[in-house]
Design a protein around this motif. Structure first.
Motif, PDB file in Angstrom:
ATOM      1  N   TYR A  19      44.037  47.313  38.264  1.00  0.00           N
ATOM      2  CA  TYR A  19      43.361  47.992  37.341  1.00  0.00           C
ATOM      3  C   TYR A  19      42.177  47.294  36.839  1.00  0.00           C
ATOM      4  O   TYR A  19      41.999  46.368  37.114  1.00  0.00           O
ATOM      5  CB  TYR A  19      44.533  48.113  36.028  1.00  0.00           C
ATOM      6  N   PHE A  20      41.448  48.179  36.297  1.00  0.00           N
ATOM      7  CA  PHE A  20      40.020  47.725  35.897  1.00  0.00           C
ATOM      8  C   PHE A  20      40.075  47.419  34.392  1.00  0.00           C
ATOM      9  O   PHE A  20      40.298  48.203  33.672  1.00  0.00           O
ATOM     10  CB  PHE A  20      38.819  48.910  36.205  1.00  0.00           C
ATOM     11  N   HIS A  21      39.710  46.115  33.867  1.00  0.00           N
ATOM     12  CA  HIS A  21      39.716  45.889  32.774  1.00  0.00           C
ATOM     13  C   HIS A  21      38.395  46.241  31.984  1.00  0.00           C
ATOM     14  O   HIS A  21      37.534  45.486  32.304  1.00  0.00           O
ATOM     15  CB  HIS A  21      40.203  44.477  32.264  1.00  0.00           C
ATOM     16  N   MET A  30      38.216  43.480  37.674  1.00  0.00           N
ATOM     17  CA  MET A  30      39.387  43.991  38.390  1.00  0.00           C
ATOM     18  C   MET A  30      40.590  42.907  37.771  1.00  0.00           C
ATOM     19  O   MET A  30      40.357  41.478  37.998  1.00  0.00           O
ATOM     20  CB  MET A  30      39.308  44.115  39.707  1.00  0.00           C
ATOM     21  N   ARG A  31      41.719  43.315  37.945  1.00  0.00           N
ATOM     22  CA  ARG A  31      43.066  42.364  37.614  1.00  0.00           C
ATOM     23  C   ARG A  31      44.088  42.958  38.578  1.00  0.00           C
ATOM     24  O   ARG A  31      44.199  43.936  38.769  1.00  0.00           O
ATOM     25  CB  ARG A  31      43.531  42.195  36.345  1.00  0.00           C
ATOM     26  N   PRO A  52      35.118  36.913  38.610  1.00  0.00           N
ATOM     27  CA  PRO A  52      34.918  36.219  37.302  1.00  0.00           C
ATOM     28  C   PRO A  52      34.645  37.142  36.382  1.00  0.00           C
ATOM     29  O   PRO A  52      34.246  38.175  36.437  1.00  0.00           O
ATOM     30  CB  PRO A  52      33.429  35.636  37.649  1.00  0.00           C
ATOM     31  N   THR A  53      34.981  36.523  35.145  1.00  0.00           N
ATOM     32  CA  THR A  53      34.854  37.454  33.939  1.00  0.00           C
ATOM     33  C   THR A  53      33.197  37.576  33.476  1.00  0.00           C
ATOM     34  O   THR A  53      32.545  36.896  34.218  1.00  0.00           O
ATOM     35  CB  THR A  53      35.404  36.908  32.610  1.00  0.00           C
ATOM     36  N   ALA A  97      41.369  52.472  34.945  1.00  0.00           N
ATOM     37  CA  ALA A  97      40.474  51.573  33.826  1.00  0.00           C
ATOM     38  C   ALA A  97      41.546  51.568  32.697  1.00  0.00           C
ATOM     39  O   ALA A  97      42.120  52.722  32.094  1.00  0.00           O
ATOM     40  CB  ALA A  97      39.420  52.166  33.487  1.00  0.00           C
ATOM     41  N   LYS A  98      41.879  50.357  32.226  1.00  0.00           N
ATOM     42  CA  LYS A  98      42.525  50.207  30.576  1.00  0.00           C
ATOM     43  C   LYS A  98      41.929  49.161  30.076  1.00  0.00           C
ATOM     44  O   LYS A  98      41.227  48.274  30.592  1.00  0.00           O
ATOM     45  CB  LYS A  98      44.251  49.940  31.119  1.00  0.00           C
TER      46      LYS A  98
END
Length: 378
Positions: free
Chosen positions: A157-159, A165-166, A178-179, A137-138
């Motif tokens: 990574y998990f935004h 997820m990106r 989707p955001t 996670a970042k």
């Protein structure tokens, strides 16, 4: 056996007789102490003692001072010693077997340790590979992996900012799903399912939506003409190796602005980042009259608004303040014909003509100039 006698050396003279007599006496005593095997006196012995063979013959039992049978004790000691020797041999054999087994176990343990070390190395390598792929996670896009090495294509990574997820595509990070905002929009669309079905019904068989769509550009132009407001979506595209502005999808067009109109250039697209949109007058100087810059190019909500004046100096070019004129093109301005038509004086004149149509009709024999003057009450 007799005690060895002590004899003296014989010398001459009277003393030699004494020494000789003493020697004879010593010899007599020695003989007297000698055992006689033939049974003669004074020292009779049994013939069962073999002095020549160092053996005892016809002995039923030998006992020690305690009355114990020495032969039986000796035999017992011998048997015990033999048993102990046998047991010791067996123990030695067992110890050797145990030592061999221990050596085998030690070898197996060493092999197991080697295998465990190899497994640990493989597990560490697998963990490192996983750690290079999933970075955790970042709050922002990382530029390197967790080891500080270059990012691998396919890294994830998990935004924490948009709970999404990106994935790294080799050159940039992109959202996998989707955001939060996009999901909200999806939910909104899902809630409008019935209306969507209704819209679909308009496509077949009458296709009314297509008819409206075909006239959308005309309707938008008419709306802009009557409202004097127009919105333009701005992006930056690469054209022949050169970055250029695109307005509503058209690359670097020469545009015409209507005097008195307000134009909003939406510069929120990420491609516009680092490309500030601005204007110049015909002399090449920065044009800022009626220009308002809101936000930063490339960020949400950013736009540049220009209210074109009706008189005075006009904008003549749009460009990028960082990369110059090459990203833009020229601007022409024109008078708002709708405003001219709807001008109060013009409307009054038209109304006067309408009110005097009957008079104009009666004066058809007059020349057109005279008739027009009479129509206007001249």
């Amino acid at each position: 056996m007799a005690k060895r006698p002590t004899v003296s050396s014989i010398t001459t003279g009277h003393a030699s007789i004494t020494a000789l007599n003493a020697n004879f006496t010593a010899l007599k005593e020695g003989f007297d102490n000698t055992l006689s095997r033939d049974g003669s006196s004074p020292n009779t012995m049994s013939a069962d003692i073999d002095l020549n063979g160092n053996d005892l013959n016809n002995v039923a039992a030998l006992k020690n001072t305690s009355g114990q049978d020495i032969v039986a004790l000796t035999l017992g000691y011998m048997n015990t010693a033999n048993t102990a020797a046998t047991n010791a041999g067996n123990s030695a054999t067992a110890a050797a077997s145990s030592q061999t087994a221990a050596a085998s176990s030690q070898t197996a343990a060493a092999s197991s340790a080697t295998g465990a070390a190899s497994s640990a190395t493989a597990a560490a390598a697998s963990l490192d590979t996983f750690d290079d792929r999933f970075l955790g996670a970042k709050s922002s896009n990382p530029s390197v992996d967790n080891d500080g090495d270059a990012l691998a294509t396919g890294a994830l990574y998990f935004h924490t900012g948009d709970n999404n997820m990106r994935v790294y595509n080799g050159s940039a990070w992109q959202a996998v799903g989707p955001t939060t905002t996009e999901q909200t929009n999806i939910n909104t669309v899902a809630a409008a399912d019935a209306n969507i079905t209704t819209v679909v019904g308009q496509i077949t068989p009458t296709n009314n939506l297509q008819t409206v769509a075909q006239n959308a550009s005309t309707l938008n132009s008419l709306n802009a003409m009557f409202t004097a407001v127009e919105n333009i979506a701005v992006t930056v595209v690469n054209d022949g190796g050169q970055n250029k502005f695109a307005f509503n999808g058209v690359t670097a067009p020469a545009i015409t602005l209507v005097k008195g109109f307000t134009y909003t250039f939406d510069v929120s697209a990420s491609s516009v980042s680092s490309h500030p949109l601005a204007f110049k007058d015909s002399g090449g100087s920065a044009y800022t009259t009626g220009v308002t810059v809101n936000g930063t190019a490339g960020s949400a909500g950013a736009n540049v608004v220009i209210v074109v004046p009706t008189t005075g100096t006009m904008p003549a070019r749009y460009y990028c303040t960082t990369h110059g004129n090459a990203m833009g093109n020229t601007i022409a301005t024109q008078t708002n014909d709708i405003t001219t038509v709807t001008d109060t004086t013009t409307i009054t004149n038209i109304q006067t003509v309408v009110n005097n149509l009957s008079t104009i009709s009666k004066m058809t024999t007059l020349d057109d100039a005279t008739a027009l003057v009479n129509a206007r009450g001249g």
